[in-house]
Design an enzyme around this catalytic site. Structure first.
Site, PDB file in Angstrom:
ATOM      1  N   ILE A   1      15.677 -24.595  -0.259  1.00 22.76           N
ATOM      2  CA  ILE A   1      16.587 -23.589  -0.815  1.00 22.76           C
ATOM      3  C   ILE A   1      15.914 -22.803  -1.933  1.00 22.76           C
ATOM      4  O   ILE A   1      16.559 -22.015  -2.621  1.00 22.76           O
ATOM      5  CB  ILE A   1      17.899 -24.238  -1.303  1.00 22.76           C
ATOM      6  CG1 ILE A   1      17.620 -25.300  -2.371  1.00 22.76           C
ATOM      7  CG2 ILE A   1      18.662 -24.847  -0.135  1.00 22.76           C
ATOM      8  CD1 ILE A   1      18.889 -25.857  -3.026  1.00 22.76           C
TER       9      ILE A   1
ATOM     10  N   ARG B   1       4.479 -38.048 -11.063  1.00 24.50           N
ATOM     11  CA  ARG B   1       3.342 -37.207 -10.720  1.00 24.50           C
ATOM     12  C   ARG B   1       3.842 -35.819 -10.331  1.00 24.50           C
ATOM     13  O   ARG B   1       4.790 -35.690  -9.550  1.00 24.50           O
ATOM     14  CB  ARG B   1       2.623 -37.849  -9.534  1.00 24.50           C
ATOM     15  CG  ARG B   1       1.332 -37.195  -9.163  1.00 24.50           C
ATOM     16  CD  ARG B   1       0.669 -38.043  -8.087  1.00 24.50           C
ATOM     17  NE  ARG B   1      -0.604 -37.479  -7.687  1.00 24.50           N
ATOM     18  CZ  ARG B   1      -1.222 -37.825  -6.565  1.00 24.50           C
ATOM     19  NH1 ARG B   1      -0.686 -38.724  -5.759  1.00 24.50           N
ATOM     20  NH2 ARG B   1      -2.375 -37.270  -6.264  1.00 24.50           N
TER      21      ARG B   1
ATOM     22  N   ASN C   1       2.736 -30.110  -7.631  1.00 24.59           N
ATOM     23  CA  ASN C   1       2.296 -28.712  -7.679  1.00 24.59           C
ATOM     24  C   ASN C   1       2.768 -28.107  -9.002  1.00 24.59           C
ATOM     25  O   ASN C   1       3.948 -27.783  -9.157  1.00 24.59           O
ATOM     26  CB  ASN C   1       2.864 -27.927  -6.484  1.00 24.59           C
ATOM     27  CG  ASN C   1       2.362 -26.487  -6.450  1.00 24.59           C
ATOM     28  OD1 ASN C   1       2.160 -25.859  -7.492  1.00 24.59           O
ATOM     29  ND2 ASN C   1       2.165 -25.967  -5.256  1.00 24.59           N
ATOM     30  N   PRO C   2       1.867 -27.962  -9.963  1.00 23.99           N
ATOM     31  CA  PRO C   2       2.280 -27.488 -11.293  1.00 23.99           C
ATOM     32  C   PRO C   2       2.911 -26.096 -11.257  1.00 23.99           C
ATOM     33  O   PRO C   2       3.744 -25.785 -12.112  1.00 23.99           O
ATOM     34  CB  PRO C   2       0.974 -27.454 -12.093  1.00 23.99           C
ATOM     35  CG  PRO C   2      -0.018 -28.213 -11.303  1.00 23.99           C
ATOM     36  CD  PRO C   2       0.443 -28.279  -9.880  1.00 23.99           C
TER      37      PRO C   2
ATOM     38  N   THR D   1       4.839 -24.618  -8.663  1.00 27.88           N
ATOM     39  CA  THR D   1       6.230 -24.657  -8.206  1.00 27.88           C
ATOM     40  C   THR D   1       7.077 -25.517  -9.149  1.00 27.88           C
ATOM     41  O   THR D   1       8.257 -25.235  -9.356  1.00 27.88           O
ATOM     42  CB  THR D   1       6.334 -25.199  -6.766  1.00 27.88           C
ATOM     43  OG1 THR D   1       5.668 -26.455  -6.694  1.00 27.88           O
ATOM     44  CG2 THR D   1       5.707 -24.244  -5.765  1.00 27.88           C
TER      45      THR D   1
ATOM     46  N   GLY E   1      11.068 -36.265  -8.826  1.00 21.72           N
ATOM     47  CA  GLY E   1      12.090 -35.256  -8.550  1.00 21.72           C
ATOM     48  C   GLY E   1      12.324 -34.390  -9.774  1.00 21.72           C
ATOM     49  O   GLY E   1      12.487 -34.882 -10.894  1.00 21.72           O
TER      50      GLY E   1
ATOM     51  N   GLY F   1      14.134 -31.092  -9.460  1.00 23.87           N
ATOM     52  CA  GLY F   1      15.000 -29.952  -9.165  1.00 23.87           C
ATOM     53  C   GLY F   1      16.084 -29.709 -10.195  1.00 23.87           C
ATOM     54  O   GLY F   1      16.557 -28.592 -10.358  1.00 23.87           O
ATOM     55  N   GLU F   2      16.490 -30.750 -10.885  1.00 26.73           N
ATOM     56  CA  GLU F   2      17.688 -30.610 -11.715  1.00 26.73           C
ATOM     57  C   GLU F   2      17.503 -30.940 -13.185  1.00 26.73           C
ATOM     58  O   GLU F   2      18.265 -30.470 -14.026  1.00 26.73           O
ATOM     59  CB  GLU F   2      18.797 -31.493 -11.109  1.00 26.73           C
ATOM     60  CG  GLU F   2      19.181 -30.980  -9.743  1.00 26.73           C
ATOM     61  CD  GLU F   2      20.006 -31.957  -8.926  1.00 26.73           C
ATOM     62  OE1 GLU F   2      21.220 -31.777  -8.891  1.00 26.73           O
ATOM     63  OE2 GLU F   2      19.432 -32.874  -8.320  1.00 26.73           O
TER      64      GLU F   2
HETATM   65 MO1  MOS Z   1      22.098 -30.328  -5.931  1.00 25.09          MO
HETATM   66  S1  MOS Z   1      23.861 -29.968  -6.925  1.00 25.09           S
HETATM   67  O1  MOS Z   1      22.169 -31.995  -5.728  1.00 25.09           O
HETATM   68  O2  MOS Z   1      22.199 -29.329  -4.617  1.00 25.09           O
END
Ligand code: MOS
Length: 712
Positions: free
Chosen positions: A467, A601, A604-605, A607, A675, A677-678
């Site tokens: 996404i 780890r 990719n620095p 992204t 991880g 992403g958040e």
């Molecule tokens: Mo995220 S809110 O776990 O897409």
């Protein structure tokens, strides 16, 4: 050969995207395709009294009008959607099944026409009148909060350790505060869209979704099909942030419409419809009581959360999970209650639960520091959790102290005068603030396949999603590393439910889940092709294929879920910000942000950095700008557009610096990646609020921090 892991490889799909060749669902055009437009309710609660479609049916180009009178029947989902307790399964809203109006903006009819313009025009000719009932969209005047039916979330709704009441009585210092966050919307730049096409009783749908396999399962359940009859394709998604986790109504509507007219149907949501058909981050209220020793050590925390849900579903954001693990604190009670409103069901939004919880908890820590005349960073160090206070387990790895130290150094924290309003430049009041960040490591079972071709290329695939975080790129790197190839000789395919099964792209778990499956498939493929240590040259591949008499060789792998057995797995971080506040207007600007993160780890620095910047910007929006406004009188969202709903733009963030503290964590997964992403969103809002307090002496306990709250 150097491993591509850890290299700042440019996005492998970047060229496709910037040249407009990446095909999003709204770009898909099929032979004979026609277009759908939606009619949505204009009242927030009641029944449809009259639905007159005669004029719409006679409008130019119209092929069909679907309403609750004539739409195909849908079965209930017999399992919970993400964020919902098992007990709510089947209660979810199914469009066009009855005359009930549950909230303003609900779908009440759908028009199919030859062109999008004809469909929109005809939709405007549908006449709907309502028997209205009194609605409630404001928490302040709504009914009793409730605990959702127990299930998997059951115990977590009322969490307790130690004896909070006694501990609070014994505490030398106590602090009791209420914080609130506004409802906010995901606002992906690409409005959700679906193109549905039937061949007999087989459905293919091109959609914007965070999980093609989950959507296949959901559509099959709704439409009473076998999942094998449904194919979901979603190779590119123009942002989602959680709004694409559950099976959205636009998808099933496109499928229903296509079946009715016997032609492929495209349905693109309008921006306004994105506000009422794809969920939002719930509004939340936090009552926090902290009890501490005079030296700053926390003795007790009581955290009561109330957040909104719809009249017909229970969405649960467990805001208390962060509170349970962030600091060493022996006595803790945390409770979550829901408030029903006549609104669309909220859903997960990037760093669900944690983003709201962090605002409350990290603001309260700052207030406690002020009450103790202690440096806010020192207070956090004194409460550093050396083990997970929730599970009692050791951390798989934790570098929060290093994050604090690096961030403090880069922003010049040591020179900070704790006195509010002590820093000024002309009419600007300056302030420094900080907050901690944390996010759990999740992992699901996943599968992947790798296929060597005679041209020496390896094609790797998994039904994952990208996404926006860079999944195509990082999976290509993981594959190339496992194969011992240059990234340019690997391609990665995702976003098709016909590919090997993969989980939703959510919970920051794609790399941890899909990465090991990709790695395993590629390692097995390599072992089939060449001996250990032997280079995987094009010639070597061709030789093996020729020897076996095949033109390609394909290998699959499936890896299990679960993470960090016997350890608590979390990523940690720290935000340090400098803000300036216009003393007359109350305008707040983010001058400088230093975000330091330890997430195992970093594969990719480039992204990864981009993920952190995205999290910061989204947090900045939540902190200073974004607020979905429900009009109490009409029950409607009055700022359901990008003009009135204020999103951050490029001019908003100031000088941004991202630092990663690399960790070698053998416990979380074979890649050592936690991880990312958040986590960057967790703590942005309180860091800003704390800096605003330092600048102005005004403590704002509700989001967004608006000028009028600072100038009153
Ligand atoms: Mo995220 S809110 O776990 O897409």
């Amino acid at each position: 050969m150097n491993t591509p892991l850890g290299q700042a490889i440019p996005r492998v799909d970047g060229r496709l995207k910037v040249t407009g060749r990446a095909r999003y669902a709204s770009d898909v055009s099929l032979p004979g395709m026609v277009h759908a437009a939606l009619v949505t309710s204009t009242v927030a609660r009641g029944r449809i009294a009259l639905l007159d479609t005669a004029a719409a049916e006679q409008a130019p180009g119209v092929l069909a009008v679907l309403t609750h009178h004539n739409a195909p029947r849908l079965r209930p989902l017999d399992y919970p959607q993400p964020g919902q307790p098992p007990a709510s399964a089947g209660n979810g809203f199914r469009p066009l099944q009855d005359d009930l109006v549950r909230y303003s903006g609900q779908v009440v009819a759908l028009v199919v026409a030859d062109s999008p313009q004809q469909a929109v025009h005809a939709a405007q000719l549908v006449v709907v009148s309502y028997d209205r009932e009194a609605h409630q969209v404001a928490v302040e005047s709504a009914g009793e909060p409730f605990a959702p039916p127990s299930g998997s979330a059951g115990e977590a709704l009322d969490y307790r350790r130690g004896s909070v009441r006694e501990a609070l009585e014994a505490a030398e210092v106590t602090l009791s505060r209420r914080y609130a966050t506004a409802p906010v919307h995901h606002n992906p730049i690409g409005p959700f869209a679906a193109v549905a096409a039937w061949e007999g009783d087989r459905l293919t749908i091109h959609d914007a979704t965070q999980g093609v396999c989950a959507e296949r399962k959901g559509l099959a359940a709704w439409l009473d099909l076998d999942p094998a009859q449904v194919r979901v394709v979603s190779a590119f998604v123009g942002g989602a942030f959680g709004a694409g986790l559950r099976v959205n109504v636009h998808s099933v509507l496109a499928a229903m419409a296509a079946r009715r007219v016997g032609r492929p149907v495209k349905l693109v949501l309008s921006r306004a419809q994105m506000y009422t058909l794809t969920g939002h981050r719930p509004q939340s209220r936090h009552d926090l009581v902290l009890g501490a020793h005079r030296d700053g050590r926390l003795l007790a925390i009581c955290h009561d959360v109330l957040h909104t849900t719809s009249r017909f579903d229970e969405h649960i954001d467990l805001n208390t999970e962060l509170t349970r693990m962030l600091y060493a604190c022996p006595h803790l009670a945390a409770c979550t209650r829901l408030q029903r409103l006549d609104i669309d069901t909220p859903c997960h939004m990037r760093a669900p639960s944690h983003a709201n919880a962090a605002f409350a908890l990290e603001s309260a820590l700052d207030e406690l520091a002020v009450a103790l005349s202690m440096d806010p960073l020192e207070l956090r160090l004194r409460n550093h959790a050396d083990r997970d206070p929730d599970s009692g387990l050791p951390w798989s790895s934790k570098s929060l102290r290093q994050c604090y130290a690096r961030g403090a150094e880069r922003i010049g924290w040591q020179r900070r005068d704790p006195e509010p309003r002590s820093l000024r430049e002309g009419r600007w009041l300056l302030g420094l603030g900080m907050a901690s960040a944390a996010y759990p490591v999740h992992r699901s079972g996943a599968s992947a396949r790798a296929r060597a071709e005679a041209d020496g290329r390896v094609r790797v695939a998994s039904a994952a999603a990208d996404i926006g975080p860079g999944t195509y790129t990082v999976m290509s790197q993981i594959a190339a590393d496992a194969l011992g190839l240059d990234v340019s000789r690997v391609s990665f395919e995702l976003g098709d439910s016909d590919l090997p099964k993969a989980p939703l792209q959510g919970g920051s778990m794609t790399v941890a889940s899909v990465g090991p499956a990709v790695r395993e498939a590629c390692r097995r493929l390599r072992a089939e092709l060449v001996g250990e240590g032997e280079p995987l040259t094009t010639e070597a591949i061709a030789r093996t294929l020729a020897r076996r008499g095949v033109d390609h060789l394909e290998v699959g792998a499936r890896t299990p879920g679960g993470s960090a057995d016997g350890f608590a797995g979390h990523a940690f971080g720290a935000h340090f910000v400098r803000v300036r506040v216009d003393q007359d207007s109350g305008e707040v600007r983010l001058d400088r942000w230093v975000g330091v993160f330890a997430a195992g780890r970093i594969l990719n620095p480039a992204t990864a950095r981009s993920q952190m910047l995205g999290g910061l910007v989204m947090g900045l929006g939540q902190a200073l700008l974004e607020r979905t406004q429900f009009d109490p009188a009409s029950g409607r969202i009055i700022n359901a557009d990008l003009g009135e709903y204020r999103l951050p733009v490029c001019a908003d963030p100031g000088d941004l610096e991202v630092i990663f503290v690399e960790e070698d964590d053998p416990h979380v997964n074979v890649l050592g990646a936690k991880g990312i992403g958040e986590i960057a969103l967790v703590g942005v809002a309180p860091a800003l609020a704390n800096a605003v307090y330092h600048a102005t002496g005004v403590r704002v306990r509700e989001l967004p921090i608006r000028p009028e709250l600072l100038t009153a």
